[in-house]
Scaffold this active site. Structure first.
Site, mmCIF file in Angstrom:
data_model
loop_
_atom_site.group_PDB
_atom_site.id
_atom_site.type_symbol
_atom_site.label_atom_id
_atom_site.label_comp_id
_atom_site.label_asym_id
_atom_site.label_seq_id
_atom_site.Cartn_x
_atom_site.Cartn_y
_atom_site.Cartn_z
ATOM 1 C CG ASN A 1 46.867 27.478 38.064
ATOM 2 O OD1 ASN A 1 46.788 28.686 37.909
ATOM 3 N ND2 ASN A 1 48.025 26.856 38.231
ATOM 4 C CB ILE B 1 40.481 23.274 40.227
ATOM 5 C CG1 ILE B 1 39.189 23.535 39.449
ATOM 6 C CG2 ILE B 1 41.097 24.576 40.718
ATOM 7 C CD1 ILE B 1 38.033 23.959 40.319
ATOM 8 C CB CYS B 2 46.258 22.786 39.617
ATOM 9 S SG CYS B 2 47.807 22.421 40.445
ATOM 10 C CG LEU B 3 42.881 26.022 45.015
ATOM 11 C CD1 LEU B 3 43.640 27.297 44.646
ATOM 12 C CD2 LEU B 3 41.384 26.311 45.034
#
Length: 167
Positions: free
Chosen positions: A78, A103-105
């Site tokens: 992520n 960041i994949c959040l």
């Protein structure tokens, strides 16, 4: 332009009462920029690592989420790969530039709420280190590795943590 009262209060709390394993220090010349250090959570492939990040509060904050990215190279599905620019041609650098350290959040994208704070964001990033989600990847090659052989992917994550995040 004066800093909004909310940013001042959040910054004071971050400095006076830091979350466990997280240090966030504002830049003296621009209090919207923070240098962040996050300790890898115990029991994760990232334990014993210290990860450097940068956080920026846009003018629209808190209506828009902070911008956060990893500066430390990390093997995580992520988090966008930090690529050594000296090994790539200029063309490839530009192709990958927007993924570096991103960041994949969800709370940094479509699930952002003005009720959330800097502290919440940083705790969520720290929690992401404990629970990589290969089903919502930014680094698709790492996600594929995690899905096909999680044990080996965790081994690589530990190696990268030791190599890049132990200083």
């Amino acid at each position: 332009m004066a800093l909004p009262k909310r940013i001042i209060k959040e910054t004071e709390r971050l400095v006076a009462d830091p979350a466990p394993g997280i240090v966030a220090e504002p830049h003296e010349d621009n209090l919207r920029y923070f240098d962040v250090r996050i300790k890898g959570p115990d029991g994760s492939p990232f334990q014993n690592g210290t990860f450097h990040l940068e956080l920026f509060l846009p003018e629209e904050y808190p209506m828009a989420p902070p911008k956060v990215r990893f500066l430390t190279k990390i093997y995580h599905p992520n988090i966008g790969a930090r690529i050594d620019k000296h090994t790539l041609t200029i063309r490839l650098i530009y192709r990958f530039a927007d993924k570096l350290g991103r960041i994949c959040l969800d709370i940094l994208k479509d699930k952002w709420s003005p009720a959330l704070q800097i502290r919440t964001v940083l705790l969520s990033v720290q929690a992401l280190l404990s629970a990589p989600n290969p089903d919502d990847p930014l680094a698709t090659d790492v996600a594929k590795h995690y899905k096909e052989d999680e044990k080996d992917a965790q081994r690589v994550s530990r190696e990268w943590t030791e190599k890049y995040a132990s200083g």
